[in-house]
Motif scaffolding. Structure first.
Motif, mmCIF file in Angstrom:
data_model
loop_
_atom_site.group_PDB
_atom_site.id
_atom_site.type_symbol
_atom_site.label_atom_id
_atom_site.label_comp_id
_atom_site.label_asym_id
_atom_site.label_seq_id
_atom_site.Cartn_x
_atom_site.Cartn_y
_atom_site.Cartn_z
ATOM 1 N N THR A 88 1.128 -1.433 -0.276
ATOM 2 C CA THR A 88 0.167 0.370 -0.068
ATOM 3 C C THR A 88 1.090 1.384 -0.082
ATOM 4 N N TYR A 89 1.775 1.245 0.290
ATOM 5 C CA TYR A 89 3.158 1.948 -0.016
ATOM 6 C C TYR A 89 2.568 3.124 0.825
ATOM 7 N N ASP A 138 2.901 10.092 5.586
ATOM 8 C CA ASP A 138 1.634 10.745 5.212
ATOM 9 C C ASP A 138 2.251 11.460 3.916
ATOM 10 N N ASP A 139 3.853 11.760 4.469
ATOM 11 C CA ASP A 139 3.965 12.869 3.163
ATOM 12 C C ASP A 139 4.971 10.773 2.123
ATOM 13 N N VAL A 140 5.937 10.534 2.723
ATOM 14 C CA VAL A 140 6.412 9.212 2.014
ATOM 15 C C VAL A 140 5.310 9.051 1.384
ATOM 16 N N SER A 141 3.887 8.083 1.724
ATOM 17 C CA SER A 141 2.785 7.817 0.281
ATOM 18 C C SER A 141 2.774 9.111 -0.428
ATOM 19 N N ARG A 142 2.070 9.898 -0.192
ATOM 20 C CA ARG A 142 2.291 10.966 -1.174
ATOM 21 C C ARG A 142 3.367 11.120 -2.106
ATOM 22 N N LEU A 143 4.957 11.122 -1.733
ATOM 23 C CA LEU A 143 5.686 10.922 -2.958
ATOM 24 C C LEU A 143 5.826 9.751 -3.526
ATOM 25 N N VAL A 144 4.999 8.519 -3.480
ATOM 26 C CA VAL A 144 5.583 7.277 -3.653
ATOM 27 C C VAL A 144 4.387 7.342 -4.748
ATOM 28 N N ARG A 145 3.113 7.558 -4.481
ATOM 29 C CA ARG A 145 2.745 7.568 -5.195
ATOM 30 C C ARG A 145 2.411 9.474 -6.405
ATOM 31 N N GLY A 146 2.941 9.756 -6.084
ATOM 32 C CA GLY A 146 3.308 11.035 -7.217
ATOM 33 C C GLY A 146 4.101 10.535 -7.935
#
Length: 212
Positions: free
Chosen positions: A57-58, A104-112
């Protein structure tokens, strides 16, 4: 997690340490270290060959699931965020209240990121930024490096590269890795990590992923 892990001393058998409470009941640090690394290496091998399934789910839960799988037979608090601050001179890692924000930033960066389209340098820059946030979050009382490296291997699977952590192949020794991580941490009073020092590290670690 039991509420008793709510202070620095509560993680140890005795106030002031030095041995973390563990499910083996070991009170010798060297014995615990050997047992812990053997156990986590075994669990990591299970994860890597799919015998233990980690939902990719990153995000924070992805990291927690990795930690839980690696350390569930070692520590009662496996998969749970630390409740205490961790300080490595001259800077502190994220305050416990900030861990969620960094992840939360990790998830945003991976998905972006457009991982499949990235060339080697672009991949290194994107991976460095993701890992710098994980490193600063340092979400667990122990085992952050092992969890972060495995998470990044999962991230790399989105791209045309995989990560080779063998220093004999890449030249990225433990010392090089630790120094780059230290340099990536935010300046005093700042939130944002500075991933520049990690870019050449991930550039060296990145190996083209050849499709069968």
């Amino acid at each position: 997690m039991t509420a008793r892990f709510d202070s620095w001393d509560s993680y140890f058998w005795e106030p002031g340490g030095p041995v973390l409470r563990n499910l083996y009941g070991l009170r010798d640090g060297a014995d615990l270290s050997r047992r812990e690394y053997a156990e986590t290496a075994k669990q990591q091998a299970f994860i890597e060959r799919g015998a233990i399934v980690i939902p990719r789910t990153y995000d924070a839960e992805h990291l927690r699931a990795i930690h839980r799988a690696l350390f569930k037979n070692v520590y009662e608090w496996a998969g749970e965020y630390r409740t205490v601050g961790i300080y490595k001179p001259p800077l502190e890692f994220a305050h416990p209240d900030e861990i969620g924000r960094y992840l939360d930033d990790v998830s945003r960066l991976v998905r972006g990121a457009e991982w499949p389209q990235l060339d080697r340098m672009q991949f290194a820059k994107a991976a460095a930024e993701v890992f710098a946030h994980i490193n600063q979050a340092h979400p667990f009382r122990e085992g952050n490096g092992r969890v972060g490296k495995l998470f990044m291997q999962h991230v790399s699977a989105l791209s045309g590269f995989k990560l080779d952590y063998n220093p004999e192949c890449t030249g990225i020794t433990t010392e090089v890795w630790i120094n780059a991580c230290a340099l990536s941490r935010p300046d005093i009073g700042s939130y944002r990590p500075v991933p520049d020092s990690l870019v050449p590290v991930f550039e060296h670690l990145a190996v083209p992923r050849h499709n069968p």
